[in-house]
Design a protein around this motif. Structure first.
Motif, PDB file in Angstrom:
ATOM      1  N   ASP A 307       5.612 -19.886 -16.402  1.00  0.00           N
ATOM      2  CA  ASP A 307       4.056 -19.223 -16.354  1.00  0.00           C
ATOM      3  C   ASP A 307       3.095 -20.280 -15.544  1.00  0.00           C
ATOM      4  N   GLY A 308       3.237 -21.567 -15.839  1.00  0.00           N
ATOM      5  CA  GLY A 308       2.738 -22.415 -15.188  1.00  0.00           C
ATOM      6  C   GLY A 308       2.708 -22.360 -13.555  1.00  0.00           C
ATOM      7  N   MET A 309       3.967 -22.231 -13.329  1.00  0.00           N
ATOM      8  CA  MET A 309       4.090 -22.278 -11.683  1.00  0.00           C
ATOM      9  C   MET A 309       3.579 -21.061 -11.035  1.00  0.00           C
ATOM     10  N   ASN A 310       3.489 -20.060 -11.845  1.00  0.00           N
ATOM     11  CA  ASN A 310       2.919 -18.611 -11.318  1.00  0.00           C
ATOM     12  C   ASN A 310       1.350 -18.952 -11.212  1.00  0.00           C
ATOM     13  N   ILE A 311       0.722 -19.656 -12.192  1.00  0.00           N
ATOM     14  CA  ILE A 311      -0.648 -19.920 -12.083  1.00  0.00           C
ATOM     15  C   ILE A 311      -0.812 -20.781 -10.957  1.00  0.00           C
ATOM     16  N   THR A 312       0.110 -21.767 -10.560  1.00  0.00           N
ATOM     17  CA  THR A 312      -0.013 -22.687  -9.537  1.00  0.00           C
ATOM     18  C   THR A 312       0.160 -22.108  -8.199  1.00  0.00           C
ATOM     19  N   ILE A 313       1.070 -20.911  -8.012  1.00  0.00           N
ATOM     20  CA  ILE A 313       1.313 -20.271  -6.841  1.00  0.00           C
ATOM     21  C   ILE A 313       0.080 -19.402  -6.695  1.00  0.00           C
ATOM     22  N   ARG A 314      -0.320 -18.812  -7.655  1.00  0.00           N
ATOM     23  CA  ARG A 314      -1.546 -17.853  -7.362  1.00  0.00           C
ATOM     24  C   ARG A 314      -2.346 -18.693  -6.750  1.00  0.00           C
ATOM     25  N   ASN A 315      -2.713 -19.958  -7.121  1.00  0.00           N
ATOM     26  CA  ASN A 315      -3.966 -20.617  -6.620  1.00  0.00           C
ATOM     27  C   ASN A 315      -3.888 -21.140  -5.283  1.00  0.00           C
ATOM     28  N   GLY A 316      -2.580 -21.304  -4.814  1.00  0.00           N
ATOM     29  CA  GLY A 316      -2.195 -21.906  -3.547  1.00  0.00           C
ATOM     30  C   GLY A 316      -1.894 -23.121  -3.696  1.00  0.00           C
ATOM     31  N   TRP A 317      -1.654 -23.739  -4.671  1.00  0.00           N
ATOM     32  CA  TRP A 317      -1.323 -25.172  -4.972  1.00  0.00           C
ATOM     33  C   TRP A 317      -0.004 -25.737  -4.685  1.00  0.00           C
ATOM     34  N   MET A 318       0.889 -24.868  -4.740  1.00  0.00           N
ATOM     35  CA  MET A 318       2.398 -25.240  -4.906  1.00  0.00           C
ATOM     36  C   MET A 318       2.865 -25.599  -3.457  1.00  0.00           C
ATOM     37  N   GLU A 319       3.131 -26.841  -3.070  1.00  0.00           N
ATOM     38  CA  GLU A 319       3.916 -27.132  -1.766  1.00  0.00           C
ATOM     39  C   GLU A 319       5.233 -26.658  -1.960  1.00  0.00           C
ATOM     40  N   TYR A 320       5.693 -26.014  -0.645  1.00  0.00           N
ATOM     41  CA  TYR A 320       7.184 -25.479  -0.470  1.00  0.00           C
ATOM     42  C   TYR A 320       8.031 -26.794  -0.453  1.00  0.00           C
ATOM     43  N   PRO A 321       9.135 -26.886  -1.290  1.00  0.00           N
ATOM     44  CA  PRO A 321       9.750 -28.078  -1.249  1.00  0.00           C
ATOM     45  C   PRO A 321      10.797 -28.083  -0.231  1.00  0.00           C
ATOM     46  N   PRO A 322      11.389 -29.180   0.157  1.00  0.00           N
ATOM     47  CA  PRO A 322      12.292 -29.106   1.230  1.00  0.00           C
ATOM     48  C   PRO A 322      13.582 -28.461   0.894  1.00  0.00           C
ATOM     49  N   SER A 323      14.016 -27.185   1.694  1.00  0.00           N
ATOM     50  CA  SER A 323      14.812 -26.274   1.346  1.00  0.00           C
ATOM     51  C   SER A 323      15.846 -26.345   2.692  1.00  0.00           C
ATOM     52  N   ALA A 324      16.990 -25.313   2.192  1.00  0.00           N
ATOM     53  CA  ALA A 324      18.014 -24.949   3.241  1.00  0.00           C
ATOM     54  C   ALA A 324      17.449 -23.900   4.159  1.00  0.00           C
ATOM     55  N   ILE A 325      18.138 -23.917   5.337  1.00  0.00           N
ATOM     56  CA  ILE A 325      17.847 -22.798   6.315  1.00  0.00           C
ATOM     57  C   ILE A 325      18.068 -21.120   5.534  1.00  0.00           C
ATOM     58  N   ASP A 326      17.117 -20.433   5.807  1.00  0.00           N
ATOM     59  CA  ASP A 326      17.301 -19.078   5.399  1.00  0.00           C
ATOM     60  C   ASP A 326      17.783 -18.292   6.508  1.00  0.00           C
ATOM     61  N   ARG A 327      19.377 -18.131   6.514  1.00  0.00           N
ATOM     62  CA  ARG A 327      20.122 -17.789   7.916  1.00  0.00           C
ATOM     63  C   ARG A 327      19.815 -16.303   7.753  1.00  0.00           C
ATOM     64  N   ASN A 328      19.735 -15.433   6.849  1.00  0.00           N
ATOM     65  CA  ASN A 328      19.431 -14.283   6.649  1.00  0.00           C
ATOM     66  C   ASN A 328      18.269 -13.795   7.181  1.00  0.00           C
ATOM     67  N   ASN A 329      17.296 -14.372   7.053  1.00  0.00           N
ATOM     68  CA  ASN A 329      15.761 -14.256   7.529  1.00  0.00           C
ATOM     69  C   ASN A 329      15.941 -14.481   9.137  1.00  0.00           C
ATOM     70  N   LEU A 330      16.672 -15.420   9.705  1.00  0.00           N
ATOM     71  CA  LEU A 330      16.736 -15.543  11.140  1.00  0.00           C
ATOM     72  C   LEU A 330      17.717 -14.343  11.550  1.00  0.00           C
ATOM     73  N   ALA A 331      18.351 -13.772  11.102  1.00  0.00           N
ATOM     74  CA  ALA A 331      19.247 -12.753  11.396  1.00  0.00           C
ATOM     75  C   ALA A 331      18.245 -11.494  11.457  1.00  0.00           C
ATOM     76  N   ARG A 332      17.460 -11.444  10.687  1.00  0.00           N
ATOM     77  CA  ARG A 332      16.513 -10.066  10.599  1.00  0.00           C
ATOM     78  C   ARG A 332      15.422  -9.994  11.692  1.00  0.00           C
ATOM     79  N   ARG A 333      15.201 -11.323  12.397  1.00  0.00           N
ATOM     80  CA  ARG A 333      14.151 -11.581  13.136  1.00  0.00           C
ATOM     81  C   ARG A 333      14.267 -10.394  14.172  1.00  0.00           C
ATOM     82  N   PRO A 334      12.877 -10.034  14.868  1.00  0.00           N
ATOM     83  CA  PRO A 334      12.731  -8.835  15.581  1.00  0.00           C
ATOM     84  C   PRO A 334      13.458  -9.217  17.170  1.00  0.00           C
TER      85      PRO A 334
END
Length: 334
Positions: A307-334
């Motif tokens: 619930d605390g993270m949801n509050i943080t996200i709604r306020n735009g305060w949570m930095e996106y952590p280092p993550s793996a490549i979203d290959r499914n998203n790359l495959a869906r590109r136009p």
């Protein structure tokens, strides 16, 4: 210091990234502490703590720039107001430093076995050494001033004996065995960390600017009190004497020394540390009833944290952590 033979691994990037956020937050907190500290001996400890955090931030920033990794925004001058009124006592400041050093040691120790590159292992190893020194200095000063609360004592074992039946694991029905030294240690440690967290969250509930966040802090206050009562009941049931810090460590100030963003991040760190502590305690507690309570309380903290993270996200305060490549998203590109 840098080794360019191999790129940083996911473990190394994530460890440094999380450390950067945590240490940048600590710098803000310690700057505010130093504004109000009256005790010269405690001030030296906080000076040492802020110096360590500043060194860590500089080292990680240098590594990220050398590797071409974006340096997190984290926390800065806009997140601390050093001219705000005093919110906590000098004694609380010292206890806070000790607890943060304790958490830092746990985090560094869990990270080290997953690191490969020599320069990162060296940095984490040095951080363990300096944080251990900070922990010892803070503990020694608490002892000197008579503020350190010792865990409960148990008799010295005089002979070797062995567990003879499954009753050792029981806890639901009938007469229960007394607590082991390890179970006492874990219960008491979780009482003390909840007490410090309670003081911190009471202070935050007074100064947070957003009404939703103040309400969230009040929920955390109620939860911490409940957990303290449950852990204390196990010790009391077995007539195990224990002391706790009972002095008032929070003033009546409603003037915010920290941004709501920093407050939410800090409470998120406390929640994560609490879940880690409860998980360790579960693993070290053979009695089924203790493990059951710890599991339930861990889930309660987990829901609170979400619930605390949801509050943080709604306020735009949570930095996106280092993550793996979203290959499914790359495959869906136009």
């Amino acid at each position: 210091m840098h080794n360019h033979e191999k790129p940083l691994t996911s473990a190394e990037i994530s460890t440094l990234w999380a450390n950067y956020l945590g240490d940048s937050m600590s710098i803000c907190v310690f700057k505010y502490f130093l504004t109000h500290l009256e005790d010269a001996e405690i001030k030296k400890v906080v000076d040492y703590a802020i110096d360590l955090s500043q060194q860590h931030v500089k080292t990680i920033e240098d590594i990220f720039k050398q590797e071409g990794i974006a340096v997190p925004k984290a926390f800065g001058e806009e997140d601390v107001h050093t001219d705000a009124k005093r919110l906590f006592s000098d004694t609380f400041y010292l206890k806070y430093v000790k607890n943060m050093a304790k958490g830092g040691l746990a985090n560094y120790a869990s990270a080290l076995p997953n690191l490969v590159r020599q320069d990162i292992r060296s940095y984490i190893g040095k951080s363990i050494d300096s944080t251990k020194e900070l922990y010892n200095i803070a503990t020694d000063l608490l002892l000197t001033k008579g503020f350190e609360i010792r865990p409960p004592s148990i008799p010295y074992p005089k002979e070797v004996s062995f567990v003879k039946d499954q009753h050792f694991l029981a806890g639901w029905m009938g007469e229960q065995r007394t607590l082991t030294g390890t179970e006492i240690t874990q219960l008491y440690a979780n009482i003390e960390t909840n007490r410090l967290g309670l003081s911190l969250i009471i202070g935050f509930s007074q100064v947070a600017k957003d009404a939703t966040i103040r309400k969230y802090m009040m929920r955390g206050k109620k939860m911490a009190k409940k957990h303290i009562d449950i852990f204390s009941s196990f010790l009391q049931k077995h007539d195990i004497p224990f002391s706790t810090s009972g002095q008032n460590e929070v003033t009546d100030s409603t003037e915010a020394p920290f941004s709501d963003k920093l407050i939410m991040y800090h409470v998120g760190l406390l929640s994560a540390a609490g879940m880690g502590n409860y998980g360790v305690a579960m693993a070290l507690s053979p009695r089924r009833d203790i493990a059951m309570y710890l599991g339930r309380l861990l889930m309660e903290v987990g829901l609170f944290s979400e619930d605390g993270m949801n509050i943080t996200i709604r306020n735009g305060w949570m930095e996106y952590p280092p993550s793996a490549i979203d290959r499914n998203n790359l495959a869906r590109r136009p």
